[in-house]
Design a protein around this motif. Sequence first.
Motif, short mmCIF file in Angstrom:
data_model
loop_
_atom_site.label_atom_id
_atom_site.label_comp_id
_atom_site.label_asym_id
_atom_site.label_seq_id
_atom_site.Cartn_x
_atom_site.Cartn_y
_atom_site.Cartn_z
N LYS A 161 0.79 -5.78 6.77
CA LYS A 161 0.88 -5.33 5.37
C LYS A 161 2.25 -4.73 5.04
N VAL B 13 -2.93 -1.36 9.12
CA VAL B 13 -1.94 -1.92 8.19
C VAL B 13 -1.24 -3.15 8.78
N ILE C 49 3.99 -1.56 3.32
CA ILE C 49 3.52 -0.20 3.04
C ILE C 49 4.64 0.73 2.61
N LEU D 219 0.84 -1.20 0.00
CA LEU D 219 0.00 0.00 0.00
C LEU D 219 0.88 1.24 0.00
N LEU E 25 0.47 4.80 1.30
CA LEU E 25 -0.51 5.31 2.26
C LEU E 25 -0.05 6.63 2.88
#
Lengths: 305, 305
Positions: free
Chosen positions: B66, B63, B68, B4, B6
């Motif tokens: 995840k 998150v 990122i 991601l 972000l």
Amino acid sequence: MSALALGHMNPDTDSIVAALAAAELYGKRGFSVTPAAQGPPAPETEFVLKKFGLTAPQVVKDVAGKEIWLVDYSDLQQAPTGMDSATVLGIVDHHKLGDVTTSSPLEAWIWPVGCTNTVLRSMYAFYGVEISKNMAGAMLCAILSDTVIFKSPTCTDVDKKAVESLAKIAGISDVKALGMEMFKVKSAVEGASMHDLVHRDYKDFDMNGKKVGIGQLEVVDLSILAAVKAGLQAEIEKVKSEGRHSVFLLLTDIMKEGSEMLIVSDDPFVVEKAFGVKPAGKTVWLPGIMSRKKQVVPNFEKAFK
Amino acid sequence: MSALALGHMNPDTDSIVAALAAAELYGKRGFSVTPAAQGPPAPETEFVLKKFGLTAPQVVKDVAGKEIWLVDYSDLQQAPTGMDSATVLGIVDHHKLGDVTTSSPLEAWIWPVGCTNTVLRSMYAFYGVEISKNMAGAMLCAILSDTVIFKSPTCTDVDKKAVESLAKIAGISDVKALGMEMFKVKSAVEGASMHDLVHRDYKDFDMNGKKVGIGQLEVVDLSILAAVKAGLQAEIEKVKSEGRHSVFLLLTDIMKEGSEMLIVSDDPFVVEKAFGVKPAGKTVWLPGIMSRKKQVVPNFEKAFK
């Protein structure tokens, strides 16, 4: 006031050459940056500086009130004293992001590559600044040193391409031969004290609240270290007694591509937990383990959790 | 697993467009990166997305586990929940270096320029990746927004050159007219709740152990805010009562080039200490003060020491 480009404690070839290269780059861009180091160059670095006619940076151990560029680190444990009142103008690095913070915007170039000088090579290109022939040779050596002549798992294609382009600028035709020449210098232990050998490439880490020291010696053949192994073990026990939970010393054989690790720890089981190999007493052979940054530190960080 | 890209809490135009631009750049480089935001776009951002036919990123607030990319921030206070088990692959930012650390090497591009999208514009150039026409328009708007159409003290020549090159790609001939059109949208307060206005561009800071909130509203004429000022003051008192030492709200007049600051603090003297101007009750006019990042935060950080 001239800013300082300053590498980490126990400077290695990358951190010293990166300081010189950053100072050249920012100097040519019109800024005043002076190269500095937290200690004198190790034999390998001396070889590189001499080979390319460069002068070792001045030794600076206190940066109070100064403007600084950090090269090859971003954690306070490897920083000099006086960081509280220093202004960090920038960071050039290739390690994990440490705990340095700033109170003003800065210029940070941190890449997941094998060497800070690889990042600097790209910065020269980005800013359209020419690299001097001698600096290119030294930067190339720094990359060969950090990537163990491309054998380290930290080595990336970006590093290889950087060496290729630097070799052209420096007029070096046989890069690997130069690398072996340098590693032979690095392998030499005659005349060095046990303290010097342990601290030649030594870093302290905070692992889940525990202070853990990890040193590394890279040699072209492990037999070179046979005569000093007992002395090294005694020395890391001394270092541990200065308030550390563990001290590990990697004896890396760059031809066999693996490391023997000397161990002293309040919890020796952490080694088996980290690497899945049971030590034989105070030592263990770790096949394929060559990188403190990419293999040893992450494994220990998980094991200490 | 797609990583991601972000932005920070209370997303502004820069953080949302930076997420989109980073995802486009890394997508074109062969990586899988999905744009994300910690909240829906503000009216200014909606205007920009609509103008250039872009879709708002998905809202992500956790998150955990995840991978990122952080865009437009590097401090944990502005990060989503789940950072402990997230892997930070990279940071693109233009603020001071925050307290995010990583356990692996990362790719960080952090520059002392006016806007994260300025850094991204250079990253596209560095990697030789073409910027799509619509993305160039949105990136240009993000730079105009963050630099207050070049009037902010955070604006650098690099930002101006980025806008110039992006305008060519996007086919925009009158950059300043587009900027004013955007700032008129940003200035609108009709229909917005006091909570939304205070949080439209709001950040919490840790100042010497004290939690300090600083919001900013930028308008083309301060008179637009006359009718809501009392409501805004009441709202920041509510925000302060949630455990903060101080909350400041900057009402920035981009044409007069200064800010009125609404104040609520356990120690109101800190404002005089920071800016050398004595507040009239709960408000003070600060001529020339337009940048939270470059002027307000550093001044308060000194005053809180």
